[in-house]
Design an enzyme around this catalytic site. Sequence first.
Site, mmCIF file in Angstrom:
data_model
loop_
_atom_site.group_PDB
_atom_site.id
_atom_site.type_symbol
_atom_site.label_atom_id
_atom_site.label_comp_id
_atom_site.label_asym_id
_atom_site.label_seq_id
_atom_site.Cartn_x
_atom_site.Cartn_y
_atom_site.Cartn_z
ATOM 1 N N CYS A 268 -2.333 0.679 9.950
ATOM 2 C CA CYS A 268 -3.435 -0.206 9.518
ATOM 3 C C CYS A 268 -4.395 -0.590 10.635
ATOM 4 O O CYS A 268 -5.520 -1.016 10.366
ATOM 5 C CB CYS A 268 -2.911 -1.529 8.971
ATOM 6 S SG CYS A 268 -1.344 -1.474 8.188
ATOM 7 N N HIS B 209 0.843 -1.202 0.000
ATOM 8 C CA HIS B 209 0.000 0.000 0.000
ATOM 9 C C HIS B 209 0.877 1.250 0.000
ATOM 10 O O HIS B 209 2.041 1.202 0.420
ATOM 11 C CB HIS B 209 -0.850 0.047 1.279
ATOM 12 C CG HIS B 209 -2.005 -0.889 1.304
ATOM 13 N ND1 HIS B 209 -2.273 -1.687 2.394
ATOM 14 C CD2 HIS B 209 -2.960 -1.155 0.389
ATOM 15 C CE1 HIS B 209 -3.365 -2.401 2.141
ATOM 16 N NE2 HIS B 209 -3.803 -2.103 0.935
HETATM 17 C C1 LIG Z 1 -0.817 0.430 5.301
HETATM 18 N N1 LIG Z 1 -1.131 -0.983 5.296
HETATM 19 C C2 LIG Z 1 -0.035 -1.817 5.100
HETATM 20 C C3 LIG Z 1 -2.471 -1.389 5.458
HETATM 21 N N2 LIG Z 1 -3.336 -0.506 5.582
HETATM 22 N N3 LIG Z 1 -2.914 -2.654 5.444
HETATM 23 C C4 LIG Z 1 -2.191 -3.874 5.586
HETATM 24 C C5 LIG Z 1 -3.007 -5.064 5.180
HETATM 25 C C6 LIG Z 1 -2.264 -6.353 5.249
HETATM 26 C C7 LIG Z 1 -3.072 -7.534 4.831
HETATM 27 N N4 LIG Z 1 -2.360 -8.732 5.094
HETATM 28 C C8 LIG Z 1 -3.443 -7.479 3.351
HETATM 29 O O1 LIG Z 1 -2.709 -8.032 2.549
HETATM 30 O O2 LIG Z 1 -4.464 -6.922 2.997
#
Ligand SMILES: CN(C)C(=N)NCCC[C@H](N)C(=O)O
Length: 258
Positions: free
Chosen positions: A251, A166
Amino acid sequence: MTKRALVRRPGPRLAEGLLTHLERVPVDVDLARRQWEGYVAALAAEGWETVEVPPADDCPDAVFVEDTVVMYGDLAVITRPGADERKPETAATEATLRDLGYRIARIEAPGTLDGGDVLKHVTPEGGTVWVGLGGRTNAAGLDKLAAHLAPLGARTVGVPVSLVLHLKSAVTALPDGTVLGYPPLVDDPAGWPEFLAVPEEPGAHVVVLDPSTVLMSTSAPATRALLEDRGLRVVAVDISEYEKLEGCVTCLSVRLRD
Ligand SMILES: CN(C)C(=N)NCCC[C@H](N)C(=O)O
């Protein structure tokens, strides 16, 4: 002003969370539960009241509540996550925010957008909203968000994200708007007006708690020292089990405005 943030308790299937850029390693779910309690306690100690979105035990990644909504003032833009496995996560976030009295808008198909791809810097003069275009967020998602936020005075700008999951895996912003990132994982460091290079990957992730305080991971001690040298107060939390799942401090919560 009440400082309030959404959080969502991790579920029993946390260790099955999605991975895109990392190899899977064992996740200790009991430790993750304790780390989540520690994260919530750190927010509380800094004067933040937390509101829990009801858990979604069938959704391994639901603890990463940031991805389900983009808040802008009194408007909650409910996302349409790019990964199908995560699409069911948004319903309870919407219900929780509706009950709290926020206006609701949605990212509709064919748009996809994850909250982790949205970095905001809001000043009294207006706001800039950067949207990472990469694996999870597409151009239609960016356009929908821009249309929802334009009447509120926000300028929405797309930026490429190809090296991490992200946008906020790559960069976040300090209270003064300086964008910080770990250069090997930032697509275009020179594209940011004020860019602070940090020496550790998890050092790129901060949550602004107040104008002089940020929350970050204990796994970036050199960055912590750098930020303290700039005069910031740093609150550090251990979120190792979430970092194994491509998560970071941003997150695990969504800050709400009155
Ligand atoms: C800013 N970040 C990194 C986030 N807002 N979300 C992380 C999500 C991780 C999850 N395993 C996935 O792959 O969706």
